[in-house]
Motif scaffolding. Structure first.
Motif, PDB file in Angstrom:
ATOM      1  N   TRP A   1      34.643  80.112  20.276  1.00 59.22           N
ATOM      2  CA  TRP A   1      33.875  79.613  21.416  1.00 59.22           C
ATOM      3  C   TRP A   1      32.400  79.859  21.132  1.00 59.22           C
ATOM      4  O   TRP A   1      32.047  80.320  20.057  1.00 59.22           O
ATOM      5  CB  TRP A   1      34.335  80.294  22.714  1.00 59.22           C
ATOM      6  CG  TRP A   1      34.431  81.799  22.667  1.00 59.22           C
ATOM      7  CD1 TRP A   1      35.567  82.541  22.456  1.00 59.22           C
ATOM      8  CD2 TRP A   1      33.380  82.750  22.840  1.00 59.22           C
ATOM      9  NE1 TRP A   1      35.277  83.889  22.475  1.00 59.22           N
ATOM     10  CE2 TRP A   1      33.949  84.046  22.722  1.00 59.22           C
ATOM     11  CE3 TRP A   1      32.010  82.643  23.095  1.00 59.22           C
ATOM     12  CZ2 TRP A   1      33.188  85.225  22.832  1.00 59.22           C
ATOM     13  CZ3 TRP A   1      31.259  83.809  23.206  1.00 59.22           C
ATOM     14  CH2 TRP A   1      31.832  85.077  23.082  1.00 59.22           C
ATOM     15  N   GLY A   2      31.550  79.508  22.068  1.00 56.43           N
ATOM     16  CA  GLY A   2      30.121  79.740  21.865  1.00 56.43           C
ATOM     17  C   GLY A   2      29.446  78.545  21.228  1.00 56.43           C
ATOM     18  O   GLY A   2      29.610  77.411  21.693  1.00 56.43           O
ATOM     19  N   VAL A   3      28.704  78.777  20.143  1.00 57.22           N
ATOM     20  CA  VAL A   3      27.944  77.681  19.542  1.00 57.22           C
ATOM     21  C   VAL A   3      28.854  76.559  19.048  1.00 57.22           C
ATOM     22  O   VAL A   3      28.413  75.413  18.917  1.00 57.22           O
ATOM     23  CB  VAL A   3      27.031  78.179  18.402  1.00 57.22           C
ATOM     24  CG1 VAL A   3      25.997  79.172  18.935  1.00 57.22           C
ATOM     25  CG2 VAL A   3      27.818  78.793  17.259  1.00 57.22           C
ATOM     26  N   SER A   4      30.129  76.852  18.797  1.00 59.22           N
ATOM     27  CA  SER A   4      31.058  75.810  18.349  1.00 59.22           C
ATOM     28  C   SER A   4      31.255  74.725  19.395  1.00 59.22           C
ATOM     29  O   SER A   4      31.699  73.616  19.067  1.00 59.22           O
ATOM     30  CB  SER A   4      32.418  76.426  17.989  1.00 59.22           C
ATOM     31  OG  SER A   4      32.950  77.138  19.095  1.00 59.22           O
ATOM     32  N   ALA A   5      30.917  75.010  20.656  1.00 56.54           N
ATOM     33  CA  ALA A   5      31.103  74.027  21.728  1.00 56.54           C
ATOM     34  C   ALA A   5      30.268  72.773  21.516  1.00 56.54           C
ATOM     35  O   ALA A   5      30.580  71.712  22.064  1.00 56.54           O
ATOM     36  CB  ALA A   5      30.753  74.651  23.082  1.00 56.54           C
ATOM     37  N   VAL A   6      29.212  72.888  20.719  1.00 55.05           N
ATOM     38  CA  VAL A   6      28.323  71.751  20.505  1.00 55.05           C
ATOM     39  C   VAL A   6      28.619  71.035  19.184  1.00 55.05           C
ATOM     40  O   VAL A   6      28.058  69.977  18.906  1.00 55.05           O
ATOM     41  CB  VAL A   6      26.850  72.231  20.552  1.00 55.05           C
ATOM     42  CG1 VAL A   6      26.465  72.962  19.285  1.00 55.05           C
ATOM     43  CG2 VAL A   6      25.884  71.097  20.826  1.00 55.05           C
TER      44      VAL A   6
END
Length: 229
Positions: A155-160
């Motif tokens: 999760w985190g920056v991977s959301a973009v």
């Protein structure tokens, strides 16, 4: 440009750099607790020290490194924190890496290392960029672990990111003094075919889930400074 709604009492800071152009943008310059994102810095420090000594990592060090990054194992981080010389070792390496606003946590408290989003971009540039103090082999090693974090930590920056085009390390910590959460995410993502280094730091959310939502919204907002232009 997209915006992120910040819950009452919480704070967030973000920084993003386009890999190819070198252009960067940021929001906020306050210092935050690292929580477990410092594990990337610990590993980078270990690798730099090993390069200085012209040696490979030992099997034990490699085992600790894998568990520290992929599983965010704290006991492994503590073991390597001792190996690098704790805060003194981290701070010495960071000076060479070009970090100017990061200071290692006291004693055993590596998770209370202080840093800024801008400094985390500098660290990410050492891991993913050119002109690094880390060798090609060292960079590839860290990148490979950051691409392999366990499923419940993706999760985190991977959301973009486009699909699975990410490499990251997250951090989360409920502060015993307040019960409020530190939630952070750093890494490299590809969006519409362009690579970005992204660092998002937050504190003061009432739950980990609220912190994750804030960090993901802030990551999207930060990258939108480029993609919405």
């Amino acid at each position: 440009m997209a915006t992120a709604s910040v819950p009452s009492g919480a704070r967030v800071s973000a920084a993003v750099r386009a890999v190819d152009s070198g252009e960067s943008a940021g929001y906020g310059d306050a210092a935050f607790d690292t929580a477990s994102i410092v594990k990337v810095d610990i590993l980078a420090t270990l690798l730099l020290q090993a390069q200085d000594a012209d040696r490979q990592l030992t099997p034990a060090e490699r085992s600790y490194a894998t568990k520290m990054i992929e599983n965010s194992d704290n006991a492994s981080a503590t073991a390597l924190w001792h190996t690098i010389g704790r805060a003194d070792g981290l701070d010495a390496a960071n000076k060479r890496f070009g970090l100017t606003a990061t200071s290692g946590g006291d004693g055993e408290l590596w998770g209370l290392t202080q840093t800024t989003a801008a400094d985390q971009l500098v660290l990410l540039q050492q891991v993913f960029g050119t002109g690094s103090r880390l060798s090609t082999a060292s960079r590839s090693y860290v990148q490979g672990l950051m691409k392999s974090v366990e499923a419940d930590q993706r999760w985190g920056v991977s959301a973009v990111a486009d699909g699975n085009s990410w490499a990251l390390k997250n951090g989360w910590l409920a502060r015993s003094t307040t019960g409020l959460w530190d939630v952070n995410s750093i890494g490299r993502v590809t969006v519409d075919g362009t690579g970005y280094l992204v660092a998002v730091l937050s504190k003061g959310t009432e739950s980990q889930a609220e912190g994750i939502a804030l960090v993901e919204a802030a990551a999207k907002a930060a990258v939108s400074a480029f993609t919405d232009a």
